[in-house]
Design a protein around this motif. Sequence first.
Motif, PDB file in Angstrom:
ATOM      1  N   PRO A  44       0.618 -15.424  -4.749  1.00 26.93           N
ATOM      2  CA  PRO A  44       1.260 -16.712  -5.035  1.00 26.93           C
ATOM      3  C   PRO A  44       1.772 -17.369  -3.760  1.00 26.93           C
ATOM      4  CG  PRO A  44       2.668 -14.874  -5.702  1.00 26.93           C
ATOM      5  CD  PRO A  44       1.394 -14.274  -5.211  1.00 26.93           C
ATOM      6  N   ASP A  45       1.570 -18.646  -3.639  1.00 24.82           N
ATOM      7  CA  ASP A  45       2.162 -19.396  -2.541  1.00 24.82           C
ATOM      8  C   ASP A  45       3.676 -19.303  -2.684  1.00 24.82           C
ATOM      9  OD1 ASP A  45       1.352 -22.285  -0.786  1.00 24.82           O
ATOM     10  OD2 ASP A  45       3.428 -21.716  -1.205  1.00 24.82           O
TER      11      ASP A  45
ATOM     12  N   HIS B  95     -12.088 -23.183  -7.046  1.00 22.60           N
ATOM     13  CA  HIS B  95     -11.339 -23.982  -8.025  1.00 22.60           C
ATOM     14  C   HIS B  95      -9.953 -23.394  -8.254  1.00 22.60           C
ATOM     15  CE1 HIS B  95     -15.372 -25.639  -9.740  1.00 22.60           C
ATOM     16  NE2 HIS B  95     -14.921 -26.366  -8.719  1.00 22.60           N
ATOM     17  N   GLN B  96      -9.864 -22.060  -8.310  1.00 20.86           N
ATOM     18  CA  GLN B  96      -8.555 -21.420  -8.454  1.00 20.86           C
ATOM     19  C   GLN B  96      -7.620 -21.837  -7.325  1.00 20.86           C
ATOM     20  OE1 GLN B  96      -7.321 -19.269 -10.953  1.00 20.86           O
ATOM     21  NE2 GLN B  96      -9.098 -20.257 -11.882  1.00 20.86           N
ATOM     22  N   LEU B  97      -8.213 -22.015  -6.129  1.00 20.37           N
ATOM     23  CA  LEU B  97      -7.413 -22.373  -4.959  1.00 20.37           C
ATOM     24  C   LEU B  97      -7.099 -23.861  -4.960  1.00 20.37           C
ATOM     25  CD1 LEU B  97      -9.448 -20.260  -2.412  1.00 20.37           C
ATOM     26  CD2 LEU B  97      -7.196 -19.709  -3.326  1.00 20.37           C
ATOM     27  N   GLY B  98      -7.561 -24.562  -5.983  1.00 20.25           N
ATOM     28  CA  GLY B  98      -7.209 -25.969  -6.114  1.00 20.25           C
ATOM     29  C   GLY B  98      -8.133 -26.907  -5.365  1.00 20.25           C
TER      30      GLY B  98
ATOM     31  N   THR C 134       4.980 -22.963  -3.848  1.00 22.45           N
ATOM     32  CA  THR C 134       4.509 -23.604  -5.074  1.00 22.45           C
ATOM     33  C   THR C 134       4.220 -22.609  -6.184  1.00 22.45           C
ATOM     34  OG1 THR C 134       2.197 -23.432  -4.399  1.00 22.45           O
ATOM     35  CG2 THR C 134       3.407 -25.385  -3.673  1.00 22.45           C
ATOM     36  N   GLY C 135       4.024 -21.332  -5.836  1.00 19.02           N
ATOM     37  CA  GLY C 135       3.667 -20.346  -6.836  1.00 19.02           C
ATOM     38  C   GLY C 135       2.205 -20.385  -7.227  1.00 19.02           C
ATOM     39  N   LYS C 136       1.469 -21.324  -6.647  1.00 20.04           N
ATOM     40  CA  LYS C 136       0.041 -21.429  -6.965  1.00 20.04           C
ATOM     41  C   LYS C 136      -0.750 -20.386  -6.179  1.00 20.04           C
ATOM     42  CE  LYS C 136      -0.080 -26.242  -8.327  1.00 20.04           C
ATOM     43  NZ  LYS C 136      -0.229 -27.620  -7.881  1.00 20.04           N
ATOM     44  N   PRO C 137      -1.940 -20.035  -6.675  1.00 25.81           N
ATOM     45  CA  PRO C 137      -2.728 -19.005  -5.981  1.00 25.81           C
ATOM     46  C   PRO C 137      -3.210 -19.467  -4.608  1.00 25.81           C
ATOM     47  CG  PRO C 137      -3.605 -19.464  -8.189  1.00 25.81           C
ATOM     48  CD  PRO C 137      -2.614 -20.516  -7.885  1.00 25.81           C
ATOM     49  N   VAL C 138      -3.038 -18.620  -3.612  1.00 32.25           N
ATOM     50  CA  VAL C 138      -3.714 -18.798  -2.337  1.00 32.25           C
ATOM     51  C   VAL C 138      -4.443 -17.487  -2.077  1.00 32.25           C
ATOM     52  CG1 VAL C 138      -2.095 -20.470  -1.382  1.00 32.25           C
ATOM     53  CG2 VAL C 138      -1.677 -18.040  -1.051  1.00 32.25           C
TER      54      VAL C 138
ATOM     55  N   SER D  70      -4.739 -14.203 -16.002  1.00 30.51           N
ATOM     56  CA  SER D  70      -3.792 -13.689 -15.003  1.00 30.51           C
ATOM     57  C   SER D  70      -4.498 -13.412 -13.678  1.00 30.51           C
ATOM     58  CB  SER D  70      -3.128 -12.414 -15.524  1.00 30.51           C
ATOM     59  OG  SER D  70      -4.101 -11.527 -16.051  1.00 30.51           O
TER      60      SER D  70
END
Length: 588
Positions: free
Chosen positions: A440-441, A504-507, A444-448, A468
């Motif tokens: 998690p970043d 896509h997971q990485l945004g 932001t908590g988003k995946p990196v 998950s």
Amino acid sequence: MSRTSRRTHRCGELRVQHVGQRVRLGGWVHRRRDLGGIVFVDLRDRAGIVQVAVGPAAPEDVRRTAGGLTGETVVEVEGEVVARPGNMKNPELATGDVEVHPSKLTVVGLAVTPAIPVARAKGEELPSEELRLKHRHLDLRRPEMQANLVLRHRLLQRARRTLTELEFLEIETPILTKPTPEGARDYLVPSRVHPGEFYALPQSPQIYKQLLMVAGLDRYFQIARCFRDEDLRNDRQPEFTQIDLEASFVGPEDVLGFVEAVLVALWDEAGQQVAGPFPRITWREAMERYGTDKPDLRYELAITDWTTQVGPLGVPFFDAALKNGARVRGLAVKGGGGTLSRKDVDQLAETAKQLGGSGLAWVKRQGEQISGSVGKYFTADTLGALGIGDGDAALIAAGPDRVTSPVLDRVRQEVIRRLGAQPTATHAFAWVVDFPLFEPDPETGKPVFAHHPFTAPHPDDLPLGRKSPFEMRALHYDVVYNGNELGSGSIRITDRQVQYWVFHQLGLSDDEIAKRFGFLIDGLNSGAPPHGGFAIGFDRVVMLLAGAASLRDVIAFPKTTAARALFEGAPAPAHPADLRALHIKVEP
RNA sequence: GGGGCUGUAGCUCAGCUGGUUAGAGUGCCGGUCUGUCACACCGGAGGUCGCGGGUUCGAGCCCCGUCAGCCCCGCCA
């Protein structure tokens, strides 16, 4: 083979077998001992030191020259190798059974007094690192530094030989390359031909070596120079060398096998016997037991989770930390009750605080006496349940793992150092496996991505992806040695769909993917073999095998911690004309 | 970006509670010395106390800033 048109031997090569021979030598005046009627000159070259004795029988001009020699001057000597009488031998010198009686002695390179000493007295401190770097040509004359560079050379050759025997091809990749969208900061090189455009120096040849696999070269390696514009450490330089490899039609076992073969060969070259296969530890277990992904497995001391035992005791220090579902973890130090002084414990607590934790609690048990910062909350029974026996000590941290793990890692290392703990092995190699694919970043908590975006997910975990992603493991591997990360590698993504899913997971949008990684996607679309590879941090390997204290001692011309080169003075301002040609304006 | 340590003779270092002319070892220069090997002995030269500012009757020492080196955190896909 040391013979040239100007010399017959190197200084350090002469032995009893050469007695009676006329030799010509060239070298630096290491030291001079002038006894009046006889002058001894220690002459030094890459191979070592030999004593040249200029006595009353020597020609007049040789005696005069010898009498006036200054340190570090380069001379050429012609003379006879003579056996030293028994009581005049020097057992501390490899050439100590002989000396050279010269008939000719010529100064060929006069030296001013050196800014830093090359010949040091026994036990004399090294000059400051700053001066050693500034006068690098003098520092590199020291036999210790030369030995490091000789070892480095031998390790390089052995790596090449080992990989060549495994049918890897050594292929060079560009130094002027494309800026990397993520990862470390790039060193940029402006283009003169294309205003406003830049090359980047490679952080690693990652994409090139994957394209070489797509191209069908099957097995690639390179002794690759890599560049990262990040802040330095004792074991981190802005430019460094990797033994970089990649292979096709492989699974994890193949890649690990290749790397083991190289490392075993390198250790062998340095005279250290080690053997594969290296033991494996999962990333999760490493973090749990040692608080780090590069544990020093020479020592058994490990972290234990004491949350359930300690929770009910009502210790305020722990209760405050435990509110948010955090854990109480600690180290049971056998014998620590006696061997860890109050001062030791206080310093450990201070270290813990500096790492951002709330600190370190401790308990000592000595007979009936239980002491320590949280000692009054414990009884012999409660301590016994933690594995703390008579004479032992417990060092305890509480909080979320991201805080307690680094604290306990550091405390563990310090305890081992302070207690002078005996290692259970000299060489503790290990593979760290089952790394998470994403992390998690912190903001932001988003995946990196935890590694790089071409690392393949563990096939068993693909179904986890949708709900998950943080649970997913990667086919990523680190090799760890005595608490040092020596390198990492992975199986790469070769499935176009998986690669898109990861992006896509990485945004990233499809547009961004095409722009940033288009040439790799093209590769995957054009027939990509399953492949994977690895990179070994070569400088670090040399440092460890040389027993050097710093990376700077195994690199001929290293940078300072501020990324400066003190010897040649880089970086330096550019000439205005050069800047104009490069379409660059410098703002003050 | 943040924290810590260090900076005094060519080099390695000492320098007390702020006090009068800043020391030692080594290197360097000169001299004596025929078996040393860190040669020994005698003599000598050598200082922008990192740099700038401040406090003080007085600063190598205290304060502020700055530069450099090293170590650590952040950072290093």
